[in-house]
Design a protein around this motif. Structure first.
Motif, PDB file in Angstrom:
ATOM      1  N   ALA A  53     -19.033  -0.165   3.238  1.00 41.81           N
ATOM      2  CA  ALA A  53     -18.880  -0.503   4.657  1.00 41.81           C
ATOM      3  C   ALA A  53     -20.237  -0.483   5.363  1.00 41.81           C
ATOM      4  O   ALA A  53     -20.537  -1.358   6.167  1.00 41.81           O
ATOM      5  CB  ALA A  53     -17.902   0.460   5.324  1.00 41.81           C
ATOM      6  N   ASP A  54     -21.059   0.505   5.068  1.00 43.14           N
ATOM      7  CA  ASP A  54     -22.374   0.603   5.713  1.00 43.14           C
ATOM      8  C   ASP A  54     -23.469   0.551   4.653  1.00 43.14           C
ATOM      9  O   ASP A  54     -23.795   1.552   4.030  1.00 43.14           O
ATOM     10  CB  ASP A  54     -22.449   1.909   6.509  1.00 43.14           C
ATOM     11  CG  ASP A  54     -23.848   2.168   7.030  1.00 43.14           C
ATOM     12  OD1 ASP A  54     -24.682   1.220   7.026  1.00 43.14           O
ATOM     13  OD2 ASP A  54     -24.121   3.313   7.448  1.00 43.14           O
ATOM     14  N   LYS A  55     -24.036  -0.633   4.490  1.00 38.32           N
ATOM     15  CA  LYS A  55     -25.018  -0.798   3.411  1.00 38.32           C
ATOM     16  C   LYS A  55     -26.406  -0.322   3.796  1.00 38.32           C
ATOM     17  O   LYS A  55     -27.298  -0.256   2.947  1.00 38.32           O
ATOM     18  CB  LYS A  55     -25.052  -2.255   2.960  1.00 38.32           C
ATOM     19  CG  LYS A  55     -23.747  -2.643   2.265  1.00 38.32           C
ATOM     20  CD  LYS A  55     -23.741  -4.099   1.856  1.00 38.32           C
ATOM     21  CE  LYS A  55     -22.325  -4.498   1.476  1.00 38.32           C
ATOM     22  NZ  LYS A  55     -22.113  -5.945   1.622  1.00 38.32           N
ATOM     23  N   SER A  56     -26.560   0.008   5.069  1.00 38.94           N
ATOM     24  CA  SER A  56     -27.888   0.478   5.499  1.00 38.94           C
ATOM     25  C   SER A  56     -28.171   1.892   4.996  1.00 38.94           C
ATOM     26  O   SER A  56     -29.286   2.373   5.087  1.00 38.94           O
ATOM     27  CB  SER A  56     -27.994   0.443   7.020  1.00 38.94           C
ATOM     28  OG  SER A  56     -27.195   1.484   7.579  1.00 38.94           O
ATOM     29  N   GLN A  57     -27.145   2.556   4.462  1.00 40.97           N
ATOM     30  CA  GLN A  57     -27.387   3.912   3.967  1.00 40.97           C
ATOM     31  C   GLN A  57     -28.006   3.920   2.570  1.00 40.97           C
ATOM     32  O   GLN A  57     -28.314   4.972   2.037  1.00 40.97           O
ATOM     33  CB  GLN A  57     -26.099   4.733   3.988  1.00 40.97           C
ATOM     34  CG  GLN A  57     -24.987   4.156   3.129  1.00 40.97           C
ATOM     35  CD  GLN A  57     -23.675   4.940   3.247  1.00 40.97           C
ATOM     36  OE1 GLN A  57     -23.683   6.136   3.468  1.00 40.97           O
ATOM     37  NE2 GLN A  57     -22.560   4.232   3.112  1.00 40.97           N
ATOM     38  N   CYS A 110     -24.549  10.220   2.625  1.00 37.99           N
ATOM     39  CA  CYS A 110     -24.191   9.067   1.783  1.00 37.99           C
ATOM     40  C   CYS A 110     -23.771   9.552   0.396  1.00 37.99           C
ATOM     41  O   CYS A 110     -22.750   9.128  -0.156  1.00 37.99           O
ATOM     42  CB  CYS A 110     -25.391   8.134   1.692  1.00 37.99           C
ATOM     43  SG  CYS A 110     -25.337   6.918   0.355  1.00 37.99           S
TER      44      CYS A 110
END
Ligand code: CUO
Length: 663
Positions: A53-57, A110
């Motif tokens: 869902a959050d690939k910036s992590q 993460c």
């Protein structure tokens, strides 16, 4: 400067989530790992987290996570409640997919969300392996003490009899403490040394070494592992010489190397059971090696061996581009280690193959070489269990002899190579008694059995007999006549003096059997230096790992910090001394003080480099000692006068006693 920057970076990464919290997360993730989460926070993460869902992590923009999610969606991942073996290519691939996800995480948050999530979706063995290796190799794991594996996956460290008793106790809600007997009977003389191959601490050392220096490691994961190939040689050489010494103290001959064309005399009944997958397969006596379907033919093993021995005879390895790589130097053994294991560092795996890894599988499968009976992997196919099988040491003696062939092809050291001008050792002795004994030790078995909410937790313990020794110190008087301060590298070895036939080893052959006891650096003031070194400070050993329960209690207190237990690679300190004999077993104690100004690769002379650097390296740093491992006893010694005339070298005779009374 570089070191300072690295430290600051580690401190930053670690500061983000406090250590007690990270420690407790790991404890909880590993608690009852074959069952669903027992802790509410982890349950919550597992239920609501979406890894992509959050690939910036992620450092890689989510590539590794996407890959794993896709494999999961395609139903390609190994089911839960199934055995896991690192030597199984597909299973290893899957474990590394998860390892990669952890390594790509920028934050602890993460990593722990991913861990909680994948623990519910991936095979438990793969999960445990990925988590352990990630904690070791990721900056996010800094400061975390990994719980002892023998309490997380006890099946791999104890016998089936104990496991069955634990199940019965759990079902009848009775607390229990069970005696762990060593495998076999007195009819099998190999049983006399089973205490060594089955020691939980020794097995922990071995499995952890292979996590610190995985054969699948590529530098893209986090840098180069310095002298990995040489460490592979050295850690196994030391296991081999230690086992030989244990045999001598038990009136057994030293181990004979394994040979592909000759029958394997010793059978093996492991008495060990998988959590899922049944009993580990047994192997009868006197079997002839058979080809293993889908793995290797015996003939291939012989060819691979002869290619490696050709390289030794030529003095060079041929890279896959045809380039000649010289091995007639101190670095040669490192290259040889890479091709023999083989690891991803091998310069030509197509040609030199993977002699060692294949041999583990070949031996593991000899009970069912054609897969007729659908047996699970043998003990040789897991680093946790491999040393239980006496052929482990025969296999490694075989590898060791190949390394020896190389080492003994190098020119012997000259007086100039060994000399430390102006430095001489006046005396060398032991303070305290060199005495070994057996003692009892308990470890927690609660994770061996299934548990569920509402079912009371009962105490379940295994009681093992383990080797220990009295503390002692080495005392040396070292003279420095240089007129200025110098740095000495202190190298201590203990070498059996007689074989099982009470034939004395000559210096040349005996030196190959020396046990490394310690290595440290010390400033030597001009004049006399009285040096006392405690056995508990040894650079080859680690202290007993705290139990999972005590790690949980400590993390609860909120001020968790146990840097002394951070590394589990290393011989258990209680096993530093090889077992003695009742009336004393004769050893040569050897001290070489060489020029630290040349040897030491670090600026800090007094540093202990994590305490266990000799067999396990200094984590994340280059190996502290520039010399070859085993120096100065690693080469042929055709003329012992070279050593006798070297005053920075001292040999003294000692006896190791064994106290028969159980402590
Ligand atoms: Cu450690 Cu063969 O490498 O077991």
């Amino acid at each position: 400067m570089k070191v300072l920057v690295l430290c600051a970076f580690l401190a930053l990464a670690a500061a983000e989530t406090p250590l007690p919290k990270r420690q407790q997360d790991v404890n909880h993730l590993l608690w009852n790992v074959y069952d669903h989460h027992h802790f509410d926070d982890l349950k919550g993460y597992a239920a609501s987290f979406d890894p992509v869902a959050d690939k910036s992590q992620y450092k890689d923009g989510g590539e590794a996570a996407e890959h794993l999610v896709q494999e999961y969606k395609d139903h390609r991942l190994l089911e839960q409640h199934h055995w896991f073996s690192l030597f199984n290519e597909r299973q290893r691939e899957e474990a590394l997919m998860l390892f990669d996800v952890f390594m790509q995480c920028k934050t602890w948050d993460c990593a722990v969300h991913n861990a909680a999530y994948w623990r519910e979706h991936m095979n438990e063995g793969e999960f445990v392996y990925a988590l352990y290796t990630a904690v070791i190799h990721s900056d996010l794991g800094h400061g975390i003490v990994l719980p002892p594996l023998y309490e997380v996956t006890p099946h791999m460290f104890t016998n089936s009899e104990i496991i069955q008793k634990a199940y019965t106790a759990k079902m009848t809600n009775q607390p229990g403490k069970f005696e762990m007997e060593f495998t076999g009977t007195k009819k099998n003389k190999e049983q006399r040394v089973a205490y060594f191959g089955e020691d939980i601490g020794m097995n922990l050392h071995h499995v952890t070494w292979h996590m610190d220096y995985p054969f699948w490691w590529e530098d893209k994961y986090g840098g180069h592992l310095d002298r990995k190939g040489e460490l592979f040689f050295w850690v196994h050489h030391q296991l081999t010489v230690r086992f030989d010494s244990e045999r001598l103290s038990n009136h057994l001959d030293m181990v004979d190397e394994l040979q592909w064309e000759k029958p394997v005399e010793e059978g093996f009944a492991p008495h060990t059971i998988y959590k899922y997958g049944g009993e580990f397969p047994a192997r009868p006596d006197h079997i002839h090696f058979e080809d293993v379907d889908g793995v290797a033919r015996v003939r291939d093993m012989v060819i691979t061996e002869s290619r490696i021995r050709d390289a030794i005879a030529h003095g060079y390895i041929t890279g896959k581009d045809g380039k000649v790589i010289d091995i007639m130097n101190d670095q040669g053994v490192d290259k040889l280690g890479d091709i023999i294991e083989s690891s991803m560092y091998s310069p030509n795996v197509q040609y030199y193959g993977a002699l060692h890894n294949m041999a583990h599988i070949m031996l593991g499968r000899q009970g069912d070489p054609h897969g007729k009976y659908n047996m699970p992997p043998g003990v040789m196919e897991h680093f946790e269990t491999a040393t239980r099988d006496p052929t482990f040491f025969r296999l490694h003696k075989y590898m060791d002899n190949i390394f020896k062939e190389h080492k003994y092809s190098l020119p012997p050291y000259t007086h100039e190579d060994l000399d430390f001008p102006g430095v001489n050792i006046d005396s060398l002795s032991i303070e305290g008694e060199l005495k070994t004994f057996f003692e009892d030790y308990e470890f927690d078995l609660r994770n061996a059995v299934d548990s569920a909410e509402g079912i009371a937790m009962v105490e379940l313990k295994a009681n093992v007999h383990r080797l220990n020794h009295n503390d002692f110190s080495y005392v040396a008087d070292v003279n420095n006549n240089n007129g200025n301060e110098v740095v000495g590298t202190f190298r201590l070895y203990l070498c059996p003096e007689y074989d099982n036939n009470h034939e004395q080893f000559d210096f040349n052959n005996g030196s190959w059997h020396c046990i490394e006891m310690d290595k440290f650096w010390k400033k030597l003031a001009p004049g006399g230096n009285h040096v006392v070194r405690k056995s508990s400070d040894s650079a080859v050993t680690v202290p007993d790992v705290p139990s999972l329960q005590s790690l949980m209690d400590a993390a609860d207190s909120g001020s968790f910090s146990m840097p002394e237990y951070e590394r589990a690679c290393g011989i258990p300190n209680r096993m530093l001394l090889p077992k003695g004999k009742k009336d004393g077993m004769e050893f040569a104690l050897i001290l070489a003080v060489t020029d630290g100004g040349y040897d030491l690769t670090h600026p800090d002379v007094e540093s202990e480099h994590g305490g266990t650097h000799a067999h396990c390296g200094a984590h994340g740093e280059i190996y502290p000692d520039k010399r070859p491992m085993g120096f100065p006893l690693d080469r042929r010694i055709p003329d012992r006068r070279v050593f006798d005339e070297t005053t920075n070298f001292k040999l003294t005779h000692v006896k190791v006693y064994h106290d028969d009374h159980h402590h």
